[in-house]
Enzyme design. Structure first.
Site, PDB file in Angstrom:
ATOM      1  NE  ARG A 132      -2.410  -1.394   3.457  1.00 56.11           N
ATOM      2  CZ  ARG A 132      -2.883  -1.175   4.676  1.00 56.11           C
ATOM      3  NH1 ARG A 132      -4.006  -0.522   4.818  1.00 56.11           N
ATOM      4  NH2 ARG A 132      -2.262  -1.615   5.732  1.00 56.11           N
ATOM      5  CD  GLU A 133       4.547  -0.314  -1.801  1.00 54.64           C
ATOM      6  OE1 GLU A 133       3.350  -0.541  -2.121  1.00 54.64           O
ATOM      7  OE2 GLU A 133       5.417  -1.191  -1.827  1.00 54.64           O
ATOM      8  CE  LYS A 142      -4.068   3.193   4.530  1.00 50.90           C
ATOM      9  NZ  LYS A 142      -5.435   3.697   4.382  1.00 50.90           N
ATOM     10  CE  LYS A 180     -20.109  -0.350  -2.511  1.00 53.31           C
ATOM     11  NZ  LYS A 180     -19.400  -1.373  -1.801  1.00 53.31           N
ATOM     12  CD  GLU A 230     -20.593  -3.106  15.633  1.00 53.48           C
ATOM     13  OE1 GLU A 230     -19.751  -3.010  14.723  1.00 53.48           O
ATOM     14  OE2 GLU A 230     -21.807  -2.999  15.448  1.00 53.48           O
ATOM     15  NE  ARG A 247     -11.662   2.490   4.223  1.00 60.04           N
ATOM     16  CZ  ARG A 247     -12.754   2.808   4.911  1.00 60.04           C
ATOM     17  NH1 ARG A 247     -12.893   3.978   5.472  1.00 60.04           N
ATOM     18  NH2 ARG A 247     -13.707   1.918   5.072  1.00 60.04           N
ATOM     19  CB  CYS A 248      -6.893  -0.743   0.949  1.00 59.44           C
ATOM     20  SG  CYS A 248      -5.861   0.271  -0.109  1.00 59.44           S
ATOM     21  CD1 TRP A 292     -18.974  -5.859   0.637  1.00 55.41           C
ATOM     22  CD2 TRP A 292     -19.205  -5.308   2.787  1.00 55.41           C
ATOM     23  NE1 TRP A 292     -19.767  -4.741   0.702  1.00 55.41           N
ATOM     24  CE2 TRP A 292     -19.927  -4.378   2.008  1.00 55.41           C
ATOM     25  CE3 TRP A 292     -19.202  -5.157   4.182  1.00 55.41           C
ATOM     26  CZ2 TRP A 292     -20.636  -3.324   2.572  1.00 55.41           C
ATOM     27  CZ3 TRP A 292     -19.912  -4.090   4.732  1.00 55.41           C
ATOM     28  CH2 TRP A 292     -20.618  -3.189   3.932  1.00 55.41           C
ATOM     29  CG  HIS A 322     -21.680   9.270   6.122  1.00 61.07           C
ATOM     30  ND1 HIS A 322     -23.016   8.993   6.293  1.00 61.07           N
ATOM     31  CD2 HIS A 322     -21.101   8.106   5.793  1.00 61.07           C
ATOM     32  CE1 HIS A 322     -23.215   7.713   6.044  1.00 61.07           C
ATOM     33  NE2 HIS A 322     -22.071   7.149   5.750  1.00 61.07           N
TER      34      HIS A 322
HETATM   35  N1  GLN Z   1     -23.274  -2.430  13.050  1.00 61.39           N
HETATM   36  C1  GLN Z   1     -22.385  -1.799  12.142  1.00 61.39           C
HETATM   37  C2  GLN Z   1     -21.802  -0.547  12.775  1.00 61.39           C
HETATM   38  O1  GLN Z   1     -22.471   0.099  13.498  1.00 61.39           O
HETATM   39  C3  GLN Z   1     -23.075  -1.430  10.845  1.00 61.39           C
HETATM   40  C4  GLN Z   1     -22.116  -0.841   9.843  1.00 61.39           C
HETATM   41  C5  GLN Z   1     -22.702  -0.622   8.464  1.00 61.39           C
HETATM   42  O2  GLN Z   1     -23.868  -0.456   8.279  1.00 61.39           O
HETATM   43  N2  GLN Z   1     -21.900  -0.586   7.437  1.00 61.39           N
HETATM   44  O3  GLN Z   1     -20.672  -0.185  12.555  1.00 61.39           O
END
Ligand code: GLN
Ligand code: ZN
Length: 760
Positions: A16-17, A19, A110, A483, A514-515, A560, A693
């Site tokens: 990833r140079e 990046k 995408k 999480e 981003r990778c 994914w 975001h």
């Molecule tokens: N549960 C995941 C989170 O809160 C959902 C992420 C997602 O929708 N891409 O990070």
């Protein structure tokens, strides 16, 4: 002699140079250093092609951020709102890609059905194109000076226009085609001047359901471009183009590239009356997946073409190798047998050269490689590593009631509400809380071996405790554990069950710097032991409020990962579904009363052709239901989806029959919600009212307005209050401030509904 080439090579670098160089530059580094890094990467990648024996070396696949965005710079198509004018400097290029205080970035979406994101050109009726050849020609000269035989590869004019966002009422982007063709033509002319013999123009749009106007434009466009000088190779990938065979055969281009990984059956059709002296580039090596090529099968497929076409048969991967990791060299931790089944970009170059040698000089000249390839094919087919007979019996024995909840939603929901003790307009979050520096440090130390398992678990438990305390203090109704222990919502689940392999360096560019590192599903999937129960149980032990278990759904896991190619994707989805189901039932048995199964990728899994949608949706919905439906009526199943635009699959989303769905809506100003309202979505809905975001904390009025809007289409007893998505990329200060306002917005909504005295 058979010519070999590749539609494109991964640009990010083995380690990833790119990046690293980009992030250095963005944090104030100098342009010269970035340019030097790009220069070194291009040369290294050309040399790899050359050393593998690839005949034509590809130029034009390199980009600082995105190759579609490179065309925007090359053709001087910067939107007026950036005030850039027609010649685009490197700083302008990044300003359009990343936005700044004054202007949001170009939209990013995408690239077809891949997980690569391109920057959508933004066009309006005043758009003019002006060629900035410095965005390409120096690279061509670089490669030539290094002694390479160059093929230039660019996205074609129709696909470029098709992918653009059109701005302004009544404006149709196809109307810009003549202007754009002028610029392409001028560019081709200049390439001819440099002595470039071949230019590959990618038109993956031909694998979509196309309106007639776009299809009609194909012939005239290429008839025009073909007069510019270089020989044109029209590349069609991501599917079959058999329905356009007549059109493509009659084009005055010098060559056509076909995707024979996804659509091998189209080859005989194209061979029938293939014109003399026209190149057919056979994309036999899968550019989208990581499996070693079955050389014998490829030779079988190619035999007739080779006899008929001779030197006019070219060999290539199906599409650019951008979508697979750089190479296997650094993968020292993989199971050696699984490793032997894989081919990343570098290994695919070798496969290409081997196939060409076998065609030209006979299979016996590559006997060893063929034998090795046969051995892998046999090992994979034998199932020694990949097949789990008990799982297969379990799937064969599934009954219809396994994919149905015991009672209909209307009956379940009352029991769930009573058990969870939720007020009207309950508040919750989507799962993740900030991945703080402490979390990342603990993870890095654990990986490096300086923090032992117990120390790591203690650090994660402490983070979970913090997340629970924060949520209690905020007064959220349905809590999550946050999480902390997950680096990634897919990779985390891939490290635990059988049938998955996780690479060390298998990075694939997602966008810009981003990778992602997609896990590899190589065999039957099962989950020998619980994965999330301890963390969730710990969180629940800290609070009297209900804690929601958090899992990644089967379709998103599938989408994914690199998925095995020896059985239909739908079959793999069912196996994943059973693994998730087992986890759901273990969570339920541990006393967890609500469980969320995230399916953010369900929309992007849709096939490119609409005719294939129903089949996909059938198995995708079935997989989700299998994962979810083992629970008691009183256990509440949530799901979450983002990236919007799933208005067209609402019936399938309803058929998933989750008790609650949370969706990303705030960014689109609730546009998606209208679709849910119009469709009369039957179960509970949590439309996001906090755009996660952006680092900006929304104002209370913004959230109450969004909630009011939601309340107009969703009955109050079915409306939840939550952010758009997970909070892992944010900081605690902003999250705390925003969630406090969100809880307040819910309280005000209850007051408005005369229900502020509802149980707490
Ligand atoms: N549960 C995941 C989170 O809160 C959902 C992420 C997602 O929708 N891409 O990070
Ligand atoms: Zn999300």
């Amino acid at each position: 002699m058979t010519t070999t080439h590749i539609p494109g090579f991964p640009r990010i670098g083995a380690r990833r140079e790119l990046k690293a160089a980009l992030e250095q530059y963005w944090s104030g580094g100098d342009e010269a250093a970035l340019r030097a890094a790009g220069h070194a990467l291009r040369h290294r990648h050309w040399r790899l092609q050359r050393e593998a024996g690839i005949d034509l070396v590809t130029v034009g696949d390199f980009a600082w951020y995105d190759h579609v965005h490179n065309l925007t710079a090359l053709f001087g198509a910067a939107p007026a709102r950036f005030g850039i004018g027609r010649s685009v400097a490197l700083a302008d290029y990044f300003r359009m890609a990343r936005g700044d205080a004054a202007q949001p970035a170009l939209a990013m979406t995408k690239w077809f059905d891949t997980n690569y994101h391109y920057l959508a050109p933004e066009l309006d009726r005043d758009t003019v194109f002006r060629l900035n050849p410095d965005w390409l020609l120096p690279e061509v000269r670089e490669a030539q000076a290094a002694g390479h035989r160059v093929k230039v590869a660019l996205v074609g004019p129709l696909t470029y226009l098709y992918l653009a966002r059109q701005r302004g009422a009544g404006f149709e982007r196809l109307s810009l085609l003549p202007l754009l063709l002028n610029s392409y033509w001028a560019l081709l002319r200049q390439l001819a001047g440099l002595g470039v013999e071949w230019v590959q123009l990618d038109e993956p749009l031909l694998c979509l359901d196309l309106e007639p106007a776009w299809l009609r434009a194909v012939h005239s466009s290429y008839a025009e471009l073909a007069t510019a000088g270089p020989r044109l190779l029209l590349a069609c990938y991501f599917g079959g183009v058999a329905e356009h065979a007549a059109l493509l055969r009659d084009l005055p281009v010098a060559g056509l590239h076909l995707d024979l990984a996804r659509a091998p059956e189209q080859l005989p059709l194209f061979l029938r009356d293939w014109p003399a002296a026209r190149v057919l580039s056979a994309g036999v090596i899968d550019g989208r997946n990581v499996w070693r090529n079955d050389l014998r099968r490829s030779l079988e497929l190619l035999r007739a073409a080779h006899q008929q076409l001779g030197a006019d048969l070219w060999l290539a991967p199906s599409c650019s190798l951008l979508h697979v990791p750089h190479g296997l060299a650094g993968e020292t931790a993989l199971d050696p047998e699984v490793r032997g089944w894989l081919a990343f970009a570098g290994e695919k170059l070798d496969e290409l050269a081997l196939l060409a040698r076998a065609l030209d000089h006979g299979a016996e000249t590559v006997a060893d490689a063929l034998q090795a390839s046969d051995a892998v094919a046999a090992a994979r087919a034998s199932g020694s590593l990949a097949r789990d007979p008990a799982l297969r019996r379990r799937i064969a024995a599934l009954r219809p009631e396994d994919e149905r909840r015991r009672s209909p939603f209307a009956r379940r929901i009352g029991r769930q509400r009573a058990r969870l003790g939720l007020p009207l307009f309950p508040t919750t979050t989507i799962g993740s809380f900030p991945q703080t520096a402490e979390i990342r440090r603990a993870r890095a130390q654990h990986r490096a071996g300086t923090l032992d398992d117990a120390g790591y678990a203690a650090a994660m438990r402490a983070e979970i405790g913090r997340a629970v305390a924060e949520q209690e203090a905020l007064g959220l109704d349905l809590l999550v554990h946050g999480e902390a222990e997950r680096n990634d919502m897919v990779e985390y689940f891939a490290t635990l069950p059988r049938g998955f392999a996780v690479t060390q360096h298998g990075w694939v560019q997602s966008y810009g710097s981003r990778c992602v590192k997609p896990p590899v599903i190589y065999g039957d999937v099962s989950r020998p032991a619980p994965m999330t129960v301890e963390w969730t149980r710990h969180a629940q032990s800290l609070t009297a409020r209900p804690v929601k278990g958090m899992l990644t759904g089967p379709v998103t896991l599938l989408q994914w990962c690199f998925v095995r190619d020896d059985q239909p994707r739908g079959d793999t989805a069912l196996q994943l579904a059973l693994a998730v189901r087992d986890e759901v039932l273990d969570l339920e048995a541990a006393g967890i009363r609500a469980i969320q199964i995230d399916e953010p990728a369900i929309r992007e899994g849709l096939p490119l052709r609409r005719t294939e949608w129903p089949q996909y949706l059938r198995w995708a919905v079935r997989a989700f239901r299998l994962a979810a439906c083992g629970v008691d009526d009183a256990t509440q199943i949530h799901t979450h989806m983002c990236y919007s635009e799933f208005a067209d699959i609402l019936p399938s989303i309803a058929a998933m029959d989750a008790d609650v769905i949370t969706i990303e809506t705030s960014r689109s100003g609730m546009a998606l919600l209208d679709a849910f309202g119009g469709f009369r979505y039957p179960n509970d809905i949590g439309p996001g009212i906090y755009d996660i975001h952006s680092p900006r904390v929304p104002r209370l009025e913004e959230m109450t307005q969004l909630l009011d809007k939601a309340a107009q289409v969703i009955p109050p007893e079915r409306l939840w209050v939550n952010p758009d998505c997970g909070l892992k990329t944010r900081g605690w200060d902003e999250v705390r401030a925003a969630l406090r306002l969100m809880v307040e917005a819910a309280r005000l909504q209850r007051v408005k509904a005369g229900a502020d005295a509802a149980p707490a």
